[in-house]
Design a protein around this motif. Structure first.
Motif, PDB file in Angstrom:
ATOM      1  N   MET A  63      -6.058   0.174   2.967  1.00 16.47           N
ATOM      2  CA  MET A  63      -5.115   0.401   4.064  1.00 16.47           C
ATOM      3  C   MET A  63      -5.763   0.133   5.420  1.00 16.47           C
ATOM      4  O   MET A  63      -5.096  -0.340   6.347  1.00 16.47           O
ATOM      5  CB  MET A  63      -4.544   1.821   4.001  1.00 16.47           C
ATOM      6  N   GLY A  97       0.815  -1.206   0.000  1.00 17.61           N
ATOM      7  CA  GLY A  97       0.000   0.000   0.000  1.00 17.61           C
ATOM      8  C   GLY A  97       0.848   1.254   0.000  1.00 17.61           C
ATOM      9  O   GLY A  97       0.504   2.257  -0.650  1.00 17.61           O
ATOM     10  N   LEU A  98       1.952   1.217   0.710  1.00 19.96           N
ATOM     11  CA  LEU A  98       2.858   2.367   0.719  1.00 19.96           C
ATOM     12  C   LEU A  98       3.544   2.531  -0.637  1.00 19.96           C
ATOM     13  O   LEU A  98       3.756   3.658  -1.111  1.00 19.96           O
ATOM     14  CB  LEU A  98       3.885   2.230   1.839  1.00 19.96           C
ATOM     15  N   MET A 114      -9.302   7.350  -3.773  1.00 20.53           N
ATOM     16  CA  MET A 114      -9.046   7.593  -2.351  1.00 20.53           C
ATOM     17  C   MET A 114      -9.889   6.689  -1.461  1.00 20.53           C
ATOM     18  O   MET A 114      -9.417   6.205  -0.435  1.00 20.53           O
ATOM     19  CB  MET A 114      -9.291   9.067  -2.005  1.00 20.53           C
ATOM     20  N   ALA A 172       2.196   1.713  -3.416  1.00 19.59           N
ATOM     21  CA  ALA A 172       1.150   2.176  -4.335  1.00 19.59           C
ATOM     22  C   ALA A 172       0.975   3.683  -4.299  1.00 19.59           C
ATOM     23  O   ALA A 172       0.359   4.256  -5.205  1.00 19.59           O
ATOM     24  CB  ALA A 172      -0.177   1.496  -3.998  1.00 19.59           C
ATOM     25  N   LEU A 173       1.499   4.343  -3.286  1.00 18.60           N
ATOM     26  CA  LEU A 173       1.427   5.803  -3.242  1.00 18.60           C
ATOM     27  C   LEU A 173       2.094   6.445  -4.455  1.00 18.60           C
ATOM     28  O   LEU A 173       1.714   7.542  -4.867  1.00 18.60           O
ATOM     29  CB  LEU A 173       2.080   6.334  -1.961  1.00 18.60           C
ATOM     30  N   LEU A 174       3.074   5.762  -5.040  1.00 19.47           N
ATOM     31  CA  LEU A 174       3.755   6.294  -6.211  1.00 19.47           C
ATOM     32  C   LEU A 174       2.822   6.404  -7.415  1.00 19.47           C
ATOM     33  O   LEU A 174       2.974   7.302  -8.241  1.00 19.47           O
ATOM     34  CB  LEU A 174       4.952   5.399  -6.570  1.00 19.47           C
ATOM     35  N   ARG A 175       1.868   5.491  -7.534  1.00 25.71           N
ATOM     36  CA  ARG A 175       0.955   5.480  -8.675  1.00 25.71           C
ATOM     37  C   ARG A 175      -0.406   6.088  -8.372  1.00 25.71           C
ATOM     38  O   ARG A 175      -1.264   6.141  -9.248  1.00 25.71           O
ATOM     39  CB  ARG A 175       0.731   4.025  -9.126  1.00 25.71           C
ATOM     40  N   LEU A 176      -0.633   6.522  -7.152  1.00 25.02           N
ATOM     41  CA  LEU A 176      -1.956   6.998  -6.749  1.00 25.02           C
ATOM     42  C   LEU A 176      -2.410   8.201  -7.577  1.00 25.02           C
ATOM     43  O   LEU A 176      -3.589   8.296  -7.932  1.00 25.02           O
ATOM     44  CB  LEU A 176      -1.935   7.344  -5.254  1.00 25.02           C
ATOM     45  N   GLY A 177      -1.516   9.095  -7.920  1.00 26.86           N
ATOM     46  CA  GLY A 177      -1.869  10.261  -8.721  1.00 26.86           C
ATOM     47  C   GLY A 177      -2.335   9.882 -10.120  1.00 26.86           C
ATOM     48  O   GLY A 177      -3.304  10.441 -10.647  1.00 26.86           O
ATOM     49  N   TYR A 212      -8.337   3.201  -1.716  1.00 24.21           N
ATOM     50  CA  TYR A 212      -7.050   3.167  -1.003  1.00 24.21           C
ATOM     51  C   TYR A 212      -7.264   3.195   0.512  1.00 24.21           C
ATOM     52  O   TYR A 212      -6.600   2.464   1.248  1.00 24.21           O
ATOM     53  CB  TYR A 212      -6.173   4.343  -1.444  1.00 24.21           C
TER      54      TYR A 212
END
Length: 97
Positions: free
Chosen positions: A71, A44-45, A64, A47-52, A67
């Motif tokens: 999480m 999950g952390l 959001m 995946a923050l790179l691709r969240l945008g 996600y």
């Protein structure tokens, strides 16, 4: 007066800190679920790179919400398994300390 009433149960205590956290039937799954939960939180952390990018493609509200649910589930799994492992530590076989 209502026909529903409550009787105190002297065998169960809500305030005792040494109460069992988990049912004995699923307690052996605590350590594998702790490992799995930590892996899921790590993913999950990452995946923050691709969240945008996902928010731009699918909408920020949906991404959001998904996600946050992911999480929350992974965090709950880590917390449950850590509490279960911790509660099992003091309850080893007879004769152990």
């Amino acid at each position: 007066m209502s026909s529903i009433y409550f009787e105190p149960n002297s065998n169960l205590s809500v305030t005792r800190r040494d109460r069992r956290v988990a049912d004995d039937s699923i307690a052996p799954l605590a350590i594998p679920s702790l490992v799995l939960g930590l892996v899921l939180v790590g993913l999950g952390l990452v995946a923050l790179l691709r969240l945008g990018d996902w928010a731009a493609s699918y909408g920020p509200e949906l991404v959001m919400a998904a996600y946050a649910l992911y999480m929350a589930a992974a965090g709950w799994l880590v917390l449950w398994s850590a509490a279960t492992v911790r509660s099992q530590r003091g309850q080893g076989p007879a004769g152990s300390s």
